[in-house]
Design a protein around this motif. Structure first.
Motif, PDB file in Angstrom:
ATOM      1  N   CYS A  33      14.703 -29.852  -0.080  1.00  0.00           N
ATOM      2  CA  CYS A  33      13.720 -29.221  -0.963  1.00  0.00           C
ATOM      3  C   CYS A  33      13.316 -30.205  -2.055  1.00  0.00           C
ATOM      4  O   CYS A  33      14.179 -30.785  -2.731  1.00  0.00           O
ATOM      5  CB  CYS A  33      14.307 -27.948  -1.562  1.00  0.00           C
ATOM      6  SG  CYS A  33      13.186 -27.061  -2.663  1.00  0.00           S
ATOM      7  N   PRO A  34      12.022 -30.426  -2.283  1.00  0.00           N
ATOM      8  CA  PRO A  34      11.586 -31.424  -3.255  1.00  0.00           C
ATOM      9  C   PRO A  34      11.760 -31.022  -4.712  1.00  0.00           C
ATOM     10  O   PRO A  34      11.501 -31.818  -5.610  1.00  0.00           O
ATOM     11  CB  PRO A  34      10.101 -31.601  -2.922  1.00  0.00           C
ATOM     12  CG  PRO A  34       9.695 -30.305  -2.314  1.00  0.00           C
ATOM     13  CD  PRO A  34      10.891 -29.801  -1.582  1.00  0.00           C
ATOM     14  N   GLY A  35      12.190 -29.813  -4.995  1.00  0.00           N
ATOM     15  CA  GLY A  35      12.358 -29.367  -6.375  1.00  0.00           C
ATOM     16  C   GLY A  35      11.898 -27.935  -6.537  1.00  0.00           C
ATOM     17  O   GLY A  35      11.892 -27.163  -5.587  1.00  0.00           O
ATOM     18  N   VAL A  36      11.492 -27.588  -7.744  1.00  0.00           N
ATOM     19  CA  VAL A  36      11.067 -26.218  -8.011  1.00  0.00           C
ATOM     20  C   VAL A  36       9.558 -26.062  -7.938  1.00  0.00           C
ATOM     21  O   VAL A  36       9.044 -24.966  -8.165  1.00  0.00           O
ATOM     22  CB  VAL A  36      11.578 -25.750  -9.397  1.00  0.00           C
ATOM     23  CG1 VAL A  36      13.088 -25.663  -9.405  1.00  0.00           C
ATOM     24  CG2 VAL A  36      11.071 -26.661 -10.500  1.00  0.00           C
ATOM     25  N   SER A  37       8.851 -27.132  -7.608  1.00  0.00           N
ATOM     26  CA  SER A  37       7.392 -27.073  -7.453  1.00  0.00           C
ATOM     27  C   SER A  37       7.011 -27.835  -6.193  1.00  0.00           C
ATOM     28  O   SER A  37       7.356 -29.012  -6.042  1.00  0.00           O
ATOM     29  CB  SER A  37       6.676 -27.688  -8.664  1.00  0.00           C
ATOM     30  OG  SER A  37       6.983 -26.968  -9.845  1.00  0.00           O
ATOM     31  N   VAL A  49       4.022 -23.287  -4.764  1.00  0.00           N
ATOM     32  CA  VAL A  49       5.186 -22.629  -5.363  1.00  0.00           C
ATOM     33  C   VAL A  49       5.556 -23.414  -6.617  1.00  0.00           C
ATOM     34  O   VAL A  49       5.859 -24.609  -6.547  1.00  0.00           O
ATOM     35  CB  VAL A  49       6.377 -22.590  -4.392  1.00  0.00           C
ATOM     36  CG1 VAL A  49       7.594 -21.977  -5.072  1.00  0.00           C
ATOM     37  CG2 VAL A  49       6.012 -21.817  -3.132  1.00  0.00           C
ATOM     38  N   ASN A  50       5.477 -22.764  -7.769  1.00  0.00           N
ATOM     39  CA  ASN A  50       5.788 -23.424  -9.039  1.00  0.00           C
ATOM     40  C   ASN A  50       6.732 -22.534  -9.838  1.00  0.00           C
ATOM     41  O   ASN A  50       6.334 -21.525 -10.410  1.00  0.00           O
ATOM     42  CB  ASN A  50       4.500 -23.694  -9.834  1.00  0.00           C
ATOM     43  CG  ASN A  50       4.768 -24.508 -11.078  1.00  0.00           C
ATOM     44  OD1 ASN A  50       5.910 -24.873 -11.369  1.00  0.00           O
ATOM     45  ND2 ASN A  50       3.716 -24.804 -11.825  1.00  0.00           N
ATOM     46  N   THR A  55      13.027 -19.383 -16.968  1.00  0.00           N
ATOM     47  CA  THR A  55      13.968 -19.688 -18.056  1.00  0.00           C
ATOM     48  C   THR A  55      15.380 -19.957 -17.541  1.00  0.00           C
ATOM     49  O   THR A  55      16.201 -20.508 -18.279  1.00  0.00           O
ATOM     50  CB  THR A  55      14.012 -18.515 -19.048  1.00  0.00           C
ATOM     51  OG1 THR A  55      14.331 -17.309 -18.333  1.00  0.00           O
ATOM     52  CG2 THR A  55      12.653 -18.346 -19.723  1.00  0.00           C
ATOM     53  N   ARG A  56      15.688 -19.568 -16.323  1.00  0.00           N
ATOM     54  CA  ARG A  56      17.013 -19.809 -15.737  1.00  0.00           C
ATOM     55  C   ARG A  56      16.852 -20.825 -14.610  1.00  0.00           C
ATOM     56  O   ARG A  56      16.444 -20.483 -13.496  1.00  0.00           O
ATOM     57  CB  ARG A  56      17.633 -18.500 -15.241  1.00  0.00           C
ATOM     58  CG  ARG A  56      18.155 -17.624 -16.384  1.00  0.00           C
ATOM     59  CD  ARG A  56      18.330 -16.187 -15.946  1.00  0.00           C
ATOM     60  NE  ARG A  56      19.036 -15.390 -16.946  1.00  0.00           N
ATOM     61  CZ  ARG A  56      18.510 -14.946 -18.078  1.00  0.00           C
ATOM     62  NH1 ARG A  56      17.251 -15.228 -18.367  1.00  0.00           N
ATOM     63  NH2 ARG A  56      19.225 -14.227 -18.942  1.00  0.00           N
ATOM     64  N   GLN A  57      17.188 -22.071 -14.901  1.00  0.00           N
ATOM     65  CA  GLN A  57      16.936 -23.159 -13.972  1.00  0.00           C
ATOM     66  C   GLN A  57      17.782 -23.041 -12.708  1.00  0.00           C
ATOM     67  O   GLN A  57      17.331 -23.389 -11.614  1.00  0.00           O
ATOM     68  CB  GLN A  57      17.192 -24.504 -14.662  1.00  0.00           C
ATOM     69  CG  GLN A  57      16.140 -24.862 -15.705  1.00  0.00           C
ATOM     70  CD  GLN A  57      14.742 -24.909 -15.099  1.00  0.00           C
ATOM     71  OE1 GLN A  57      14.516 -25.552 -14.082  1.00  0.00           O
ATOM     72  NE2 GLN A  57      13.807 -24.202 -15.740  1.00  0.00           N
ATOM     73  N   ALA A  58      19.025 -22.578 -12.843  1.00  0.00           N
ATOM     74  CA  ALA A  58      19.867 -22.430 -11.653  1.00  0.00           C
ATOM     75  C   ALA A  58      19.260 -21.409 -10.688  1.00  0.00           C
ATOM     76  O   ALA A  58      19.209 -21.625  -9.473  1.00  0.00           O
ATOM     77  CB  ALA A  58      21.278 -22.004 -12.057  1.00  0.00           C
ATOM     78  N   LEU A  59      18.778 -20.295 -11.239  1.00  0.00           N
ATOM     79  CA  LEU A  59      18.154 -19.279 -10.405  1.00  0.00           C
ATOM     80  C   LEU A  59      16.858 -19.809  -9.803  1.00  0.00           C
ATOM     81  O   LEU A  59      16.563 -19.558  -8.618  1.00  0.00           O
ATOM     82  CB  LEU A  59      17.896 -18.020 -11.241  1.00  0.00           C
ATOM     83  CG  LEU A  59      17.455 -16.765 -10.485  1.00  0.00           C
ATOM     84  CD1 LEU A  59      18.013 -15.523 -11.149  1.00  0.00           C
ATOM     85  CD2 LEU A  59      15.933 -16.656 -10.420  1.00  0.00           C
ATOM     86  N   ALA A  64      13.819 -21.577  -5.068  1.00  0.00           N
ATOM     87  CA  ALA A  64      13.005 -22.623  -4.441  1.00  0.00           C
ATOM     88  C   ALA A  64      13.603 -23.061  -3.114  1.00  0.00           C
ATOM     89  O   ALA A  64      12.889 -23.215  -2.110  1.00  0.00           O
ATOM     90  CB  ALA A  64      12.864 -23.810  -5.394  1.00  0.00           C
ATOM     91  N   VAL A  65      14.920 -23.275  -3.081  1.00  0.00           N
ATOM     92  CA  VAL A  65      15.582 -23.718  -1.848  1.00  0.00           C
ATOM     93  C   VAL A  65      15.489 -22.635  -0.772  1.00  0.00           C
ATOM     94  O   VAL A  65      15.246 -22.930   0.408  1.00  0.00           O
ATOM     95  CB  VAL A  65      17.050 -24.081  -2.132  1.00  0.00           C
ATOM     96  CG1 VAL A  65      17.809 -24.308  -0.834  1.00  0.00           C
ATOM     97  CG2 VAL A  65      17.127 -25.326  -3.007  1.00  0.00           C
ATOM     98  N   LEU A  66      15.670 -21.369  -1.153  1.00  0.00           N
ATOM     99  CA  LEU A  66      15.596 -20.287  -0.177  1.00  0.00           C
ATOM    100  C   LEU A  66      14.204 -20.166   0.420  1.00  0.00           C
ATOM    101  O   LEU A  66      14.048 -19.976   1.637  1.00  0.00           O
ATOM    102  CB  LEU A  66      16.004 -18.965  -0.831  1.00  0.00           C
ATOM    103  CG  LEU A  66      17.487 -18.820  -1.209  1.00  0.00           C
ATOM    104  CD1 LEU A  66      17.709 -17.531  -1.980  1.00  0.00           C
ATOM    105  CD2 LEU A  66      18.367 -18.858   0.028  1.00  0.00           C
TER     106      LEU A  66
END
Length: 614
Positions: A33-37, A49-50, A55-59, A64-66
């Protein structure tokens, strides 16, 4: 809280064993996964997907990975809407956590069933726009939790697993119950409309074939003659640009639109709706499987006596090919419909570059271009506008949901099996079959009748007579002690039964002075036929001739009595007596038919059969 985490981890390990056995998607071949965006292909257009603003980076990273893995493995989040809903729900969920001071929830692993219910209540209090409804957000979070459980070996607790088996706790707030089938009467009208539509398509294309025999190249014979235009569409290709404007002017006076000429040669999307309706009914396949059928979906019999089969792919399950037996010869059967479609789209298939048995099954014209068709809401609405169908209330249906048609097919299977879910096709997990296809109000009467039949069967087993086979009777003669133990009676009673001293014409009695439900010591006063429903009765092979004699009396009486009177006074006795007789081996029954009756036991009259004993 720490103790609860320890218990949850132990629960995860227990679930992991079961989940691993069931099987699930693996990460093989999926790029990281390239990240959260990032961007994904959701249909014909990419979707962004951004999750960087969560506010919760772990979540955010987990979500993002899922989404990324589920999309690439084709196990979840494959459609544009599901991807957008998951990202939007994650943002809403973080807003809920921030607004309620839930600092203890930093990732999906920290979510419990109570948190899901609180999130639902929080959503219900918001003034959400139609595209951001309560069910849509809650369902996306539930889907993320299910995906997380599949990736991590199971849910964090049994309570959470149960909570994720449904979307909304309060069913009055939105979509949370399975769709009901249309019902027999409405389904019949839908099928009639679909058959009429297919017949109209056949007549339209037949008229076009007749006109084609009169047509020729419009470059030489002119564009103002309908057969010439059909000839060009059939043998050359589509018409666009200036020639389309020319056609519009040429046929305006005749009241013919160029699109109508195009539809006579290349089927439009609306024409495929009745085919899909009839194929769902004929195959009981899901709508998405029918839509994705290929031109080579018909599989011929592999051996003499076997049937034709239809090949399909169920993308939501495993994307592997499956096959189901079908009929091919009868009109409007699955094979007949597929062959008709291949015939009607042969010209379109050739111009698109497909071999006769290659490519999608549904191909035609769309926006003046040839393409494989997607059956969308507007095409179904167009079909319904042209073919009005009345619902159960007598009013025209406002819309037609194709996925409900399969509910009707499944309901018919369930009714045919008289409430036995094991007789239904095994194309779902047991949980899905019960929740989505059996837990329906339309099947409530079948459930209740099945329950009543089960209770009656249990009652009959507990209170009905005992039937001893010839082998059991011989064993009683050899070992009275063992027979008495097996029947739960004394050895003296077993001896009376074996010797015939306990016979009461059509059975032996375990306790003539101990009738079930009567005071102890009082002799039985029931008529002879009462033995058929008495737990004291023991039927043995030497009773079969007398039972056949009584059965013959009842059959003779049926010929001379009014049907209603016979059914009322003799019907139940006849049915129960036949049931008892048929429990004996066939050869034993045939031998008993040749015997007039046991020596020393006179035949009964009807009066003796029905009168109570003194």
């Amino acid at each position: 809280m720490d103790q609860e985490r320890v218990e949850n981890q132990a629960s995860v390990s227990r679930h992991a064993v079961r989940r691993t056995r069931c099987g699930g998607p693996t990460d093989g071949g999926v790029p990281p996964c390239p990240g959260v965006s990032f961007q994904l292909t959701g249909g014909r257009k990419p979707v962004t997907v951004n999750l960087a603003r969560l506010t919760r980076q772990a979540l955010a990273s987990e979500v993002a990975v899922l989404i990324w893995k589920g999309h690439h493995l084709r196990s979840a989040f494959t459609a544009r809407s599901s991807i957008e809903n998951a990202a939007l729900a994650a943002r809403r969920f973080c807003e809920f956590l921030d607004g309620n001071g839930r600092g203890d929830v930093q990732s999906l692993a920290h979510i419990d069933a109570a948190t899901l219910d609180h999130f639902e209540d929080w959503l219900s209090d918001l003034d959400l726009p139609p595209g951001d409804a309560v069910w849509r957000n809650q369902n996306a979070i539930v889907q993320l939790l299910r995906a997380w459980a599949a990736q991590n070996g199971g849910f964090a607790s049994l309570e959470l697993e149960h909570r994720c088996s449904y979307t909304l706790a309060n069913r009055t707030r939105g979509k949370s119950v399975p769709r009901e089938p249309y019902g027999d009467s409405v389904l019949a009208r839908i099928m009639d409309a679909a058959r009429r539509a297919v017949g109209a398509i056949q007549r339209r294309t037949a008229r076009a074939e007749e006109a084609l025999e009169l047509g020729g190249d419009p470059m030489q014979r002119g564009w103002g003659y309908r057969p010439n235009v059909l000839w060009h569409l059939r043998n050359v290709g589509m018409i666009n640009g200036p020639r389309m404007a020319l056609l519009q002017r040429a046929f305006r006076s005749q009241g013919i639109r160029p699109s109508e000429l195009l539809n006579e040669v290349h089927l439009p999307a609306t024409d495929f709706v009745p085919f899909i309706i009839l194929l769902i009914e004929a195959t009981t396949l899901p709508m998405e499987c029918v839509k994705d059928l290929q031109a080579d979906c018909l599989v011929p019999p592999r051996s003499r006596g076997s049937k034709w089969r239809i090949r399909y792919v169920k993308k939501r399950q495993d994307e592997l090919s499956h096959e189901e037996e079908i009929e091919v010869d009868q009109p409007f059967s699955a094979g007949w419909l597929v062959r008709l479609l291949l015939e009607l789209t042969a010209c379109t298939r050739r111009q698109m570059g497909y071999a006769p048995d290659a490519g999608p099954l549904f191909v035609g014209n769309r926006k003046r271009a040839l393409a494989s068709h997607e059956v969308l809401k507007d095409t179904v609405a167009s079909f319904l506008a042209r073919n009005p169908i009345n619902g159960e209330d007598g009013r025209p249906l406002p819309f037609l949901t194709l996925s409900r048609l399969r509910k009707d097919a499944k309901s018919s299977d369930y009714r045919a099996g008289k409430g036995d879910p094991h007789l239904m096709r095994k194309d779902h997990t047991e949980r899905t079959r019960f929740r989505h296809y059996l837990d329906l109000e339309a099947l409530r009467d079948v459930h209740e009748q099945a329950a009543a039949d089960g209770i009656q069967a249990a009652h009959d087993t507990a209170t009905g007579p005992i039937v001893l086979s010839p082998a059991a009777s011989e064993h009683m003669d050899r070992d009275l002690a063992a027979a008495a133990l097996a029947l739960g009676i004394s050895e003296g009673q077993a001896r009376e039964i074996a010797s015939g001293d306990a016979d009461v014409y059509i059975a032996a009695c375990l306790g003539f002075h101990h009738r079930p439900g009567a005071p102890a010591g009082k002799r039985c006063g029931d008529p002879v036929y009462g033995c058929l429903e008495c737990s004291n009765a023991v039927f043995m092979p030497h009773h079969v001739p007398n039972a056949l004699h009584v059965l013959g009396m009842l059959e003779a009486d049926e010929l001379r009595m009014p049907p209603e009177e016979w059914a009322r006074s003799r019907g139940l006795l006849y049915t129960r007596l036949r049931q008892v007789i048929e429990l004996f081996p066939r050869d034993e029954i045939e031998e008993a038919r040749r015997v007039s009756g046991p020596a020393g036991i006179p035949a009964l009259s009807f009066l003796q059969l029905f009168q109570k004993l003194d």
